[in-house]
Scaffold this active site. Structure first.
Site, PDB file in Angstrom:
ATOM      1  N   TYR A  27      14.859  31.586   7.721  1.00  0.00           N
ATOM      2  CA  TYR A  27      13.558  32.189   8.067  1.00  0.00           C
ATOM      3  C   TYR A  27      13.431  32.391   9.561  1.00  0.00           C
ATOM      4  O   TYR A  27      13.800  31.515  10.355  1.00  0.00           O
ATOM      5  CB  TYR A  27      12.421  31.264   7.630  1.00  0.00           C
ATOM      6  CG  TYR A  27      12.085  31.326   6.171  1.00  0.00           C
ATOM      7  CD1 TYR A  27      11.746  32.526   5.550  1.00  0.00           C
ATOM      8  CD2 TYR A  27      12.065  30.158   5.411  1.00  0.00           C
ATOM      9  CE1 TYR A  27      11.400  32.558   4.203  1.00  0.00           C
ATOM     10  CE2 TYR A  27      11.723  30.180   4.068  1.00  0.00           C
ATOM     11  CZ  TYR A  27      11.397  31.385   3.468  1.00  0.00           C
ATOM     12  OH  TYR A  27      11.059  31.404   2.144  1.00  0.00           O
ATOM     13  N   LYS A  52       0.844  -1.201   0.000  1.00  0.00           N
ATOM     14  CA  LYS A  52       0.000   0.000   0.000  1.00  0.00           C
ATOM     15  C   LYS A  52       0.883   1.256   0.000  1.00  0.00           C
ATOM     16  O   LYS A  52       2.099   1.166   0.261  1.00  0.00           O
ATOM     17  CB  LYS A  52      -0.913  -0.024   1.226  1.00  0.00           C
ATOM     18  CG  LYS A  52      -0.190  -0.050   2.563  1.00  0.00           C
ATOM     19  CD  LYS A  52      -1.136  -0.388   3.717  1.00  0.00           C
ATOM     20  CE  LYS A  52      -0.374  -0.431   5.033  1.00  0.00           C
ATOM     21  NZ  LYS A  52      -1.235  -0.839   6.164  1.00  0.00           N
TER      22      LYS A  52
HETATM   23  C1  LIG Z   1      -0.460  -1.816   6.864  1.00  0.00           C
HETATM   24  C2  LIG Z   1      -1.049  -3.116   7.246  1.00  0.00           C
HETATM   25  C3  LIG Z   1      -0.256  -4.271   7.301  1.00  0.00           C
HETATM   26  C4  LIG Z   1       1.263  -4.232   7.205  1.00  0.00           C
HETATM   27  O1  LIG Z   1       1.723  -3.782   8.458  1.00  0.00           O
HETATM   28  P1  LIG Z   1       3.278  -3.585   8.782  1.00  0.00           P
HETATM   29  O2  LIG Z   1       3.291  -3.161  10.209  1.00  0.00           O
HETATM   30  O3  LIG Z   1       3.741  -2.504   7.858  1.00  0.00           O
HETATM   31  O4  LIG Z   1       3.951  -4.866   8.531  1.00  0.00           O
HETATM   32  C5  LIG Z   1      -0.881  -5.484   7.505  1.00  0.00           C
HETATM   33  N1  LIG Z   1      -2.228  -5.544   7.702  1.00  0.00           N
HETATM   34  C6  LIG Z   1      -3.013  -4.455   7.698  1.00  0.00           C
HETATM   35  C7  LIG Z   1      -4.472  -4.594   7.932  1.00  0.00           C
HETATM   36  C8  LIG Z   1      -2.454  -3.200   7.482  1.00  0.00           C
HETATM   37  O5  LIG Z   1      -3.230  -2.114   7.499  1.00  0.00           O
END
Ligand SMILES: *Cc1c(COP(=O)(O)O)cnc(C)c1O
Length: 345
Positions: A242, A33
């Site tokens: 700044y 993702k």
């Molecule tokens: C993002 C996510 C993962 C992966 O989690 P990590 O901590 O990055 O390994 C797995 N399951 C769900 C439902 C997630 O939202």
């Protein structure tokens, strides 16, 4: 070239996947993702597919487009947000597997795409996504009669091995799923490290693939060097940047470096972050601006032509700690403007 140079190591991503896969006896998927946690989902999935990964997870259906384009019809692509109104065409045309999160999503899915694969996400205490115990009790028989490809839940505190929430959620997950017959998944990166009783049939690591905590043994997957655009000497008492927020307490040499909050170098790192010239730490002084940082290189010896923000001297999580955040946020905010060099498989 005046943009930062982001080096992405896909061999490290594959090595991390293999290392996490070797910790279990079950199947290992990959969470890609947010554009592969900022590293570029198309490149990441290509490398992982070559290494044998056949199951990917994205947050929302739109993120699957790049993956199907890259890999074609073979891998399973699962969608954590499930089946939202408006997702139906993408789910059908790209053959995505939604993780249905509510009775409403289940009803809608069975109605508009009967016979189309789906999974179910259960809430075991995190109160974020998924059906709760009573909802699941009401629809489990119906859902299971349709042969879900996966029944999953997500741990809220897996990065803290001793947290009582872990066993609490594990107990709930077992109560809700023991004996169902469908494949089960509870563990992301943190859950894999908690041990075999958390592994079930499939694990879903994300951050560990990309070199982040809680997978402390992970190989780093990114390096970031920022070019020095200009160097100047300032006298004691002169101010920089700044708001005049920094004033020299000694004659100082200041490097102006390409990279700022528009590149994901958080403004909160003003007067906080450290960059490296080889092994020599150099502090950010003054405000992080949109495109530039100012760095005290008085002690750096010869004038540096570039400085390292992420590298062997300082991990993604080290930088995150300076910014009061986590490696996940540093990775997913890595700028689009950097010159990206992706190497490996
Ligand atoms: C993002 C996510 C993962 C992966 O989690 P990590 O901590 O990055 O390994 C797995 N399951 C769900 C439902 C997630 O939202």
């Amino acid at each position: 070239m005046s943009t930062g140079r982001l080096i992405i190591d896909l061999d490290a991503v594959v090595a991390n996947w293999r290392a996490l896969d070797d910790m279990t006896t079950c199947r290992t998927a990959a969470v890609v993702k947010a554009d592969g946690y900022g590293l570029g989902a198309a490149n990441v999935v290509k490398a992982l597919f070559k290494a044998g990964v056949r199951q990917f997870f994205v947050a929302v259906a739109e993120e699957a487009i790049a993956i199907r384009e890259e890999l074609g019809p073979k891998p399973d692509i699962n969608v954590f947000s499930g089946h939202m109104k408006g997702d139906t065409d993408l789910i059908r045309e790209l053959r995505l597997t939604p993780m249905l999160n509510s009775v409403e999503q289940l009803t809608q899915h069975l109605e508009v795409l009967p016979g189309h694969p789906f999974g179910v996400q259960l809430d075991t205490g995190m109160n974020r996504l998924g059906m709760e115990m009573q909802e699941w009790a009401a629809v489990a028989e119906l859902a299971l009669s349709q042969g879900p490809t996966l029944v999953m839940s997500h741990l809220a505190c897996a990065d803290e091995p001793d947290h009582p929430m872990n066993t609490y959620q594990l107990d709930n997950f077992r109560k809700m799923t023991d004996g169902i017959g469908a494949p089960r998944s509870l563990a992301a990166t943190g859950g894999i490290l908690l041990g075999p009783e958390y592994h079930f049939d499939l694990t879903r690591p994300g951050v560990g693939l990309y070199g982040g905590l809680p997978f402390a043994q992970a190989a780093p997957a990114v390096e970031l060097d920022l070019p020095v655009i200009q160097i100047r000497d300032v006298a004691e008492g002169e101010v920089v940047g700044y708001g005049n927020s920094w004033q020299a307490e000694r004659p100082s040499r200041i490097a102006t470096v390409s990279g700022g909050y528009a590149d994901g170098i958080f403004r909160f790192l003003s007067d906080r972050a450290t960059l490296y010239h080889g092994n020599q730490p150099c502090k950010v002084i003054g405000r992080v601006s949109m495109d530039l940082l100012t760095v005290d290189v008085t002690d750096a010896g010869e004038a540096p032509t570039k400085l390292t923000l992420i590298g062997p001297q300082q991990s993604v999580d080290d930088l995150a700690a300076q910014a009061g955040t986590i490696g996940y946020e540093v990775l997913t905010q890595l700028g689009r403007r950097y010159s990206r060099k992706t190497f490996g498989k």
